[in-house]
Design a protein around this motif. Structure first.
Motif, PDB file in Angstrom:
ATOM      1  N   GLU A 379       1.054  -1.262  -0.118  1.00 43.59           N
ATOM      2  CA  GLU A 379      -0.090   0.062  -0.004  1.00 43.59           C
ATOM      3  C   GLU A 379       0.761   1.295   0.015  1.00 43.59           C
ATOM      4  OE1 GLU A 379      -0.349  -2.402   2.339  1.00 43.59           O
ATOM      5  OE2 GLU A 379      -2.518  -3.227   1.770  1.00 43.59           O
ATOM      6  N   GLU A 380       1.850   1.297   0.767  1.00 43.73           N
ATOM      7  CA  GLU A 380       2.718   2.507   0.619  1.00 43.73           C
ATOM      8  C   GLU A 380       3.315   2.574  -0.478  1.00 43.73           C
ATOM      9  OE1 GLU A 380       4.043   2.554   5.444  1.00 43.73           O
ATOM     10  OE2 GLU A 380       5.153   1.027   4.181  1.00 43.73           O
ATOM     11  N   VAL A 381       3.882   1.622  -1.142  1.00 40.47           N
ATOM     12  CA  VAL A 381       4.534   1.627  -2.441  1.00 40.47           C
ATOM     13  C   VAL A 381       3.553   2.290  -3.437  1.00 40.47           C
ATOM     14  CG1 VAL A 381       5.814   0.491  -4.533  1.00 40.47           C
ATOM     15  CG2 VAL A 381       6.177  -0.092  -2.189  1.00 40.47           C
ATOM     16  N   TYR A 382       2.363   1.879  -3.456  1.00 38.17           N
ATOM     17  CA  TYR A 382       1.255   2.127  -4.329  1.00 38.17           C
ATOM     18  C   TYR A 382       1.154   3.632  -4.215  1.00 38.17           C
ATOM     19  CZ  TYR A 382      -3.619   2.433  -6.574  1.00 38.17           C
ATOM     20  OH  TYR A 382      -4.300   2.613  -7.547  1.00 38.17           O
ATOM     21  N   LYS A 383       1.016   4.090  -2.692  1.00 41.71           N
ATOM     22  CA  LYS A 383       0.741   5.440  -2.600  1.00 41.71           C
ATOM     23  C   LYS A 383       1.591   6.402  -3.130  1.00 41.71           C
ATOM     24  CE  LYS A 383      -0.063   8.199   1.334  1.00 41.71           C
ATOM     25  NZ  LYS A 383       0.317   8.356   2.615  1.00 41.71           N
ATOM     26  N   GLU A 384       3.006   5.903  -2.872  1.00 40.42           N
ATOM     27  CA  GLU A 384       4.250   6.935  -3.237  1.00 40.42           C
ATOM     28  C   GLU A 384       4.401   6.917  -4.950  1.00 40.42           C
ATOM     29  OE1 GLU A 384       6.188   8.317  -1.460  1.00 40.42           O
ATOM     30  OE2 GLU A 384       6.398   7.500   0.493  1.00 40.42           O
ATOM     31  N   VAL A 385       4.197   5.791  -5.538  1.00 45.42           N
ATOM     32  CA  VAL A 385       4.204   5.690  -6.928  1.00 45.42           C
ATOM     33  C   VAL A 385       2.940   6.623  -7.711  1.00 45.42           C
ATOM     34  CG1 VAL A 385       4.288   4.306  -9.155  1.00 45.42           C
ATOM     35  CG2 VAL A 385       5.277   3.535  -6.751  1.00 45.42           C
ATOM     36  N   LEU A 386       2.065   6.572  -6.825  1.00 42.02           N
ATOM     37  CA  LEU A 386       0.843   7.150  -7.424  1.00 42.02           C
ATOM     38  C   LEU A 386       1.182   8.842  -7.205  1.00 42.02           C
ATOM     39  CD1 LEU A 386      -2.004   6.071  -8.305  1.00 42.02           C
ATOM     40  CD2 LEU A 386      -2.885   6.370  -5.958  1.00 42.02           C
ATOM     41  N   ILE A 394       1.486  11.314 -16.017  1.00 41.63           N
ATOM     42  CA  ILE A 394       0.173  11.171 -15.868  1.00 41.63           C
ATOM     43  C   ILE A 394      -0.388   9.866 -16.456  1.00 41.63           C
ATOM     44  CG2 ILE A 394      -0.882  12.732 -17.709  1.00 41.63           C
ATOM     45  CD1 ILE A 394      -1.854  12.986 -14.100  1.00 41.63           C
ATOM     46  N   GLU A 395       0.097   9.289 -17.713  1.00 39.96           N
ATOM     47  CA  GLU A 395      -0.349   8.149 -18.229  1.00 39.96           C
ATOM     48  C   GLU A 395      -0.266   6.895 -17.121  1.00 39.96           C
ATOM     49  OE1 GLU A 395       2.182   5.944 -20.477  1.00 39.96           O
ATOM     50  OE2 GLU A 395       0.627   5.588 -22.140  1.00 39.96           O
ATOM     51  N   PHE A 396       0.894   6.754 -16.301  1.00 42.31           N
ATOM     52  CA  PHE A 396       1.005   5.785 -15.313  1.00 42.31           C
ATOM     53  C   PHE A 396      -0.030   6.109 -14.480  1.00 42.31           C
ATOM     54  CE2 PHE A 396       4.249   3.269 -12.715  1.00 42.31           C
ATOM     55  CZ  PHE A 396       3.701   1.926 -13.289  1.00 42.31           C
ATOM     56  N   PHE A 397      -0.051   7.288 -13.888  1.00 40.61           N
ATOM     57  CA  PHE A 397      -1.173   7.364 -12.846  1.00 40.61           C
ATOM     58  C   PHE A 397      -2.703   7.052 -13.116  1.00 40.61           C
ATOM     59  CE2 PHE A 397      -3.987  10.442 -11.056  1.00 40.61           C
ATOM     60  CZ  PHE A 397      -3.834  10.252  -9.512  1.00 40.61           C
ATOM     61  N   ASN A 398      -2.882   7.386 -14.280  1.00 41.79           N
ATOM     62  CA  ASN A 398      -4.136   6.752 -14.518  1.00 41.79           C
ATOM     63  C   ASN A 398      -4.665   5.379 -14.719  1.00 41.79           C
ATOM     64  OD1 ASN A 398      -5.361   9.213 -14.768  1.00 41.79           O
ATOM     65  ND2 ASN A 398      -4.547   9.613 -16.731  1.00 41.79           N
ATOM     66  N   ILE A 399      -3.168   4.575 -15.178  1.00 42.93           N
ATOM     67  CA  ILE A 399      -3.319   3.215 -15.104  1.00 42.93           C
ATOM     68  C   ILE A 399      -3.232   2.523 -13.682  1.00 42.93           C
ATOM     69  CG2 ILE A 399      -1.833   1.206 -15.862  1.00 42.93           C
ATOM     70  CD1 ILE A 399      -0.845   2.840 -18.216  1.00 42.93           C
ATOM     71  N   LEU A 400      -2.469   3.114 -12.960  1.00 50.72           N
ATOM     72  CA  LEU A 400      -2.276   2.641 -11.382  1.00 50.72           C
ATOM     73  C   LEU A 400      -3.842   2.921 -11.031  1.00 50.72           C
ATOM     74  CD1 LEU A 400       1.014   4.105 -10.377  1.00 50.72           C
ATOM     75  CD2 LEU A 400       0.529   1.668 -10.761  1.00 50.72           C
ATOM     76  N   GLU A 401      -4.410   4.012 -11.018  1.00 51.65           N
ATOM     77  CA  GLU A 401      -5.832   4.511 -10.595  1.00 51.65           C
ATOM     78  C   GLU A 401      -6.774   3.289 -10.937  1.00 51.65           C
ATOM     79  OE1 GLU A 401      -7.330   8.382 -10.414  1.00 51.65           O
ATOM     80  OE2 GLU A 401      -6.818   7.982  -8.099  1.00 51.65           O
TER      81      GLU A 401
END
Ligand code: GLU
Length: 552
Positions: A379-386, A394-401
């Motif tokens: 969860e921490e990694v997810y939050k940090e990468v986000l 922003i492309e990767f942000f949208n994919i992660l979301e």
């Protein structure tokens, strides 16, 4: 006419005295041995590692002694000011949680602290009060040397290999009669205010720098300018004296380049009878460049700028740790014994700084960072990468979301175990190491299938078809999965037992890793990935099938 007349003519509006300011800024009420430190950047450029290191030391010293860490904006050189620099400094400090206890942020209308203004250009009256006092005492004077005269003095001094500066016979106006000075000022002649130095260059004094130990310097005998004619603001030297005196700084942490100014500061403090703060002149920050070691350069080394670490997405913890390790050589040993303590608990010792230079190593930062990230939760990694990608990709942000569950599962591969996988040194690396797990990127990128031992196309096809048609299995048990892979291996004439294979390699087409590599490459295009079983579990049957079919 007296010095007072001259002082009143120069500063008609200055009516306060030094004592007034001393009353206004009384001794701080702090525990014994509490340290008062300041970070005092000039907003003439963007923050680099040579600023970050002293700021970190300032912070540590103040926090561990229950003292005060304040921020002072040294903006007396208006012509060199860079727009946005102050805001940037604030952002860097807040990004690393090195928030000052006292500060003044004009742009967001925020301030804290009783010893301000903390912006030098707003302290003109205070400086001028101190300068006026010196003029009244005959210890400072207006100097009418023109730029041309000063240039010609400098040229002749350089030619004759003499010391550069306005001293002795070059200080043409130091003994000018008050009447004459007044007349010149009334005639609108331009002047700067200079200290009337009482030092003797042939006398030496001892000075204790906390890093360099006891040092010996010749006394200053140069009539240094203390107030600029352009804007009535003081020079760095004079502002240092006044500010660090009135703000009750106990420790000045600053770059080596200021060591040569010690005689000037020593004389200024002595002239007023003020106690000098303690000084920590930090070493140069060096970097390895091939075989050579050289000074890190703001111009040529991207890692010299603090923005580099944010753009790359290094965790703040890792950057602080990496800088702490070059501040004190015993920091790493301390950290091993105190894995969960805050860096502020480390007892910083200026004596343990290397005066010859501190070698900053990006590989070391990567190691610290990989280790740190490997111990975060998914969860921490997810939050940090986000957080990072929101700003930088922003492309990767949208994919992660969009793919939160998959992302969490991906970040959890080989994480919750005794020795977690250390794959990411910074959050910008996450995409390049996990893209094949996201269909949006899988479909978009050109793939370079990195097949290894098995290169024959028909053989690859055969392995994949047999695997998928006959040996594919969805299971939550890795051993069951691997048993199937081993069956497949044996069926196709490869060896599933590595020991046996090593003894009789010629009996087989290859071994079990050749089989897993073919599957791995077909579904990820990469020959090296984290655990294949985990990857297949996240991709799931449909995706695996479609990737294998497309490949075939
Ligand atoms: N304004 C000075 C600089 O940025 C500060 C030096 C000091 O900390 O005294 O170099």
């Amino acid at each position: 006419m007296t010095n007072k007349d001259l002082a009143d003519l120069i500063f008609p509006n200055i009516t306060k005295t030094i004592e007034d300011y001393e009353r206004e800024y009384p001794q701080r009420n702090l525990p014994e041995n509490a340290k008062v430190t300041r970070f005092a950047p000039s907003p003439t450029g963007f923050m680099h590692i040579g600023h970050f290191m002293p700021a970190l030391i300032d912070y540590v010293l103040a926090k561990q002694s229950k003292g005060v860490f304040y921020l002072r904006n040294e903006d007396t050189d208006k012509s060199r000011e860079v727009e946005g620099a102050v805001e940037y400094i604030r952002n860097v400090l807040s990004h690393y949680h090195l928030n000052p206890d006292e500060y003044e942020y004009r742009d967001i209308n925020e301030s804290k602290g009783e010893y301000g203004p903390y912006i030098q250009s707003e302290r003109k009256e205070i400086y001028q009060t101190f300068i006026k006092h010196l003029i009244m005492e005959g210890k400072a004077y207006p100097c009418f040397l023109t730029q041309e005269e000063m240039d010609s003095i400098r040229e002749s001094q350089a030619r004759d290999k003499r010391r550069i500066g306005i001293y002795g016979r070059y200080a043409k106006y130091r003994n000018l009669k008050v009447e004459e000075a007044i007349e010149k000022i009334k005639n609108n002649e331009k002047y700067t205010i200079r200290l009337k130095s009482s030092g003797n260059f042939n006398h030496k004094f001892k000075f204790n720098d906390l890093v360099n130990g006891e040092m010996e310097f010749p006394e200053n005998d140069i009539d240094i300018p203390i107030m600029k004619s352009s804007n009535g603001l003081p020079t760095y030297h004079f502002a240092h004296l006044v500010d660090d005196y009135l703000m009750h700084t106990t420790h000045v942490v600053r770059g080596q380049e200021w060591v040569s100014s010690i005689p000037i500061h020593y004389e200024l403090f002595k002239t007023f009878g003020f106690k000098m703060p303690k000084y920590i002149h930090i070493p140069l920050i060096l970097k390895k460049d091939g075989e050579k070691v050289r000074k890190i350069s703001k111009r040529y080394d991207p890692e010299a700028k603090m923005s580099y670490y944010e753009e790359k997405g290094y965790p703040t913890y890792a950057v602080i740790e990496a800088v702490m390790t070059i501040i004190n050589s015993n920091y790493e040993a301390w950290r091993e014994g105190h894995p969960n303590s805050s860096f502020t608990e480390f007892e910083f010792s200026p004596k343990k700084m290397s005066s010859s230079g501190a070698l900053f190593d990006l590989d070391k930062l990567d190691n610290i960072s990989k280790n740190y990230i490997s111990h975060l939760t998914k969860e921490e990694v997810y939050k940090e990468v986000l957080n990072w990608s929101k700003k930088y990709d922003i492309e990767f942000f949208n994919i992660l979301e969009k793919n939160q569950d998959d992302s969490l599962a991906i970040f959890n591969i080989e994480r919750e175990q005794k020795k977690p996988r250390k794959d990411f040194a910074c959050f910008s690396e996450v995409k390049s190491q996990t893209w094949y797990m996201f269909d949006e990127l899988w479909d978009k990128y050109d793939k370079n299938y990195e097949f290894q031992n098995v290169q024959d196309k028909e053989e690859i096809k055969n392995i994949l078809t047999t695997y998928f048609n006959e040996y594919y299995c969805d299971t939550d048990d890795k051993d069951t999965w691997f048993d199937k892979i081993k069956e497949l291996t044996d069926k196709l004439g490869y060896c599933s037992n590595m020991k046996e294979y090593k003894q009789n390699p010629d009996k087989y087409k290859g071994n079990v890793t050749d089989i897993t590599t073919v599957i791995r490459v077909a579904v990820t295009s990469k020959s090296q990935t984290p655990d294949l079983y985990e990857i297949l579990k996240i991709l799931k049957k449909d995706r695996i099938e479609s990737r294998i079919r497309k490949f075939i």
